[in-house]
Motif scaffolding. Sequence first.
Motif, PDB file in Angstrom:
ATOM      1  N   TYR A   3      25.767 -33.280 -34.516  1.00 12.90           N
ATOM      2  CA  TYR A   3      24.300 -33.548 -35.014  1.00 12.90           C
ATOM      3  C   TYR A   3      23.958 -34.998 -35.098  1.00 12.90           C
ATOM      4  O   TYR A   3      25.118 -35.947 -35.301  1.00 12.90           O
ATOM      5  CB  TYR A   3      23.946 -32.980 -36.547  1.00 12.90           C
ATOM      6  N   GLU A   5      23.234 -38.346 -36.389  1.00 13.92           N
ATOM      7  CA  GLU A   5      23.127 -38.853 -37.857  1.00 13.92           C
ATOM      8  C   GLU A   5      21.963 -39.486 -38.276  1.00 13.92           C
ATOM      9  O   GLU A   5      21.425 -39.370 -39.464  1.00 13.92           O
ATOM     10  CB  GLU A   5      24.195 -40.027 -37.784  1.00 13.92           C
ATOM     11  N   ASP A   6      21.056 -40.202 -37.422  1.00  9.96           N
ATOM     12  CA  ASP A   6      19.659 -40.380 -37.826  1.00  9.96           C
ATOM     13  C   ASP A   6      18.786 -39.577 -38.269  1.00  9.96           C
ATOM     14  O   ASP A   6      18.076 -39.794 -39.400  1.00  9.96           O
ATOM     15  CB  ASP A   6      19.019 -41.342 -36.539  1.00  9.96           C
ATOM     16  N   ALA A   8      19.796 -36.660 -39.584  1.00 11.50           N
ATOM     17  CA  ALA A   8      20.296 -36.402 -40.733  1.00 11.50           C
ATOM     18  C   ALA A   8      19.968 -37.018 -42.084  1.00 11.50           C
ATOM     19  O   ALA A   8      19.577 -36.654 -43.199  1.00 11.50           O
ATOM     20  CB  ALA A   8      21.778 -36.021 -40.712  1.00 11.50           C
ATOM     21  N   ASP A   9      19.865 -38.404 -41.718  1.00  8.44           N
ATOM     22  CA  ASP A   9      19.360 -39.367 -42.762  1.00  8.44           C
ATOM     23  C   ASP A   9      17.997 -39.174 -43.200  1.00  8.44           C
ATOM     24  O   ASP A   9      17.784 -39.223 -44.245  1.00  8.44           O
ATOM     25  CB  ASP A   9      19.712 -41.190 -42.138  1.00  8.44           C
ATOM     26  N   ARG A  10      17.310 -38.849 -42.046  1.00  7.33           N
ATOM     27  CA  ARG A  10      15.752 -38.670 -42.391  1.00  7.33           C
ATOM     28  C   ARG A  10      15.544 -37.685 -43.108  1.00  7.33           C
ATOM     29  O   ARG A  10      14.899 -37.402 -44.190  1.00  7.33           O
ATOM     30  CB  ARG A  10      15.242 -38.677 -41.128  1.00  7.33           C
ATOM     31  N   ARG A  12      17.816 -36.072 -45.214  1.00  6.76           N
ATOM     32  CA  ARG A  12      18.257 -36.437 -46.675  1.00  6.76           C
ATOM     33  C   ARG A  12      16.923 -37.140 -47.354  1.00  6.76           C
ATOM     34  O   ARG A  12      16.730 -36.811 -48.516  1.00  6.76           O
ATOM     35  CB  ARG A  12      19.411 -37.363 -46.631  1.00  6.76           C
ATOM     36  N   GLU A  13      16.363 -38.265 -46.654  1.00  7.23           N
ATOM     37  CA  GLU A  13      15.308 -38.786 -47.417  1.00  7.23           C
ATOM     38  C   GLU A  13      14.022 -37.974 -47.751  1.00  7.23           C
ATOM     39  O   GLU A  13      13.691 -38.041 -48.982  1.00  7.23           O
ATOM     40  CB  GLU A  13      14.850 -39.759 -46.496  1.00  7.23           C
ATOM     41  N   GLU A  24      25.320 -30.407 -48.337  1.00  9.30           N
ATOM     42  CA  GLU A  24      25.613 -30.314 -47.182  1.00  9.30           C
ATOM     43  C   GLU A  24      26.755 -29.697 -46.500  1.00  9.30           C
ATOM     44  O   GLU A  24      27.643 -30.014 -47.134  1.00  9.30           O
ATOM     45  CB  GLU A  24      25.600 -31.974 -46.696  1.00  9.30           C
ATOM     46  N   ASP A  46      19.635 -33.285 -31.714  1.00  9.24           N
ATOM     47  CA  ASP A  46      18.490 -34.159 -32.169  1.00  9.24           C
ATOM     48  C   ASP A  46      17.346 -33.067 -32.624  1.00  9.24           C
ATOM     49  O   ASP A  46      16.078 -33.751 -32.660  1.00  9.24           O
ATOM     50  CB  ASP A  46      18.077 -34.972 -30.981  1.00  9.24           C
ATOM     51  N   ASP A  90       7.393 -39.332 -39.683  1.00  4.93           N
ATOM     52  CA  ASP A  90       8.187 -38.900 -41.089  1.00  4.93           C
ATOM     53  C   ASP A  90       7.262 -38.028 -41.745  1.00  4.93           C
ATOM     54  O   ASP A  90       7.704 -36.828 -42.262  1.00  4.93           O
ATOM     55  CB  ASP A  90       8.037 -40.076 -41.905  1.00  4.93           C
TER      56      ASP A  90
END
Length: 110
Positions: A3, A5-6, A8-10, A12-13, A24, A46, A90
Amino acid sequence: MAYGEDLADRVREALVVSDVEPVERKMFGGLAFMVAGHMTVGVLGDELMVRVGKDGHADALAQPHAREMDFTGEPMAGMVYVAPEGIAADADLRAWVGRGLDFTSRLEPK
């Protein structure tokens, strides 16, 4: 498949703005975000996976850059993939995460 990571971080936000505490879990070869014990959204490569439920499936598929989730080779009713173009902004990502939260918020916690 791993997966992104970028992404996944978005995700999370996007989940921070809600009043839920996601968990998770590695699932489907990617990363799933569980809310109240239910898979809500996930990241596979992605792409975003979104659980929209059977009632929301047709509407979700009518959205740009969405397609049936066919991880097993067969379409999974109530689940969609969203291509990177559909979640580049976003606001679009938050809208898709919101669809997943809307559906799973109506389910009994596990």
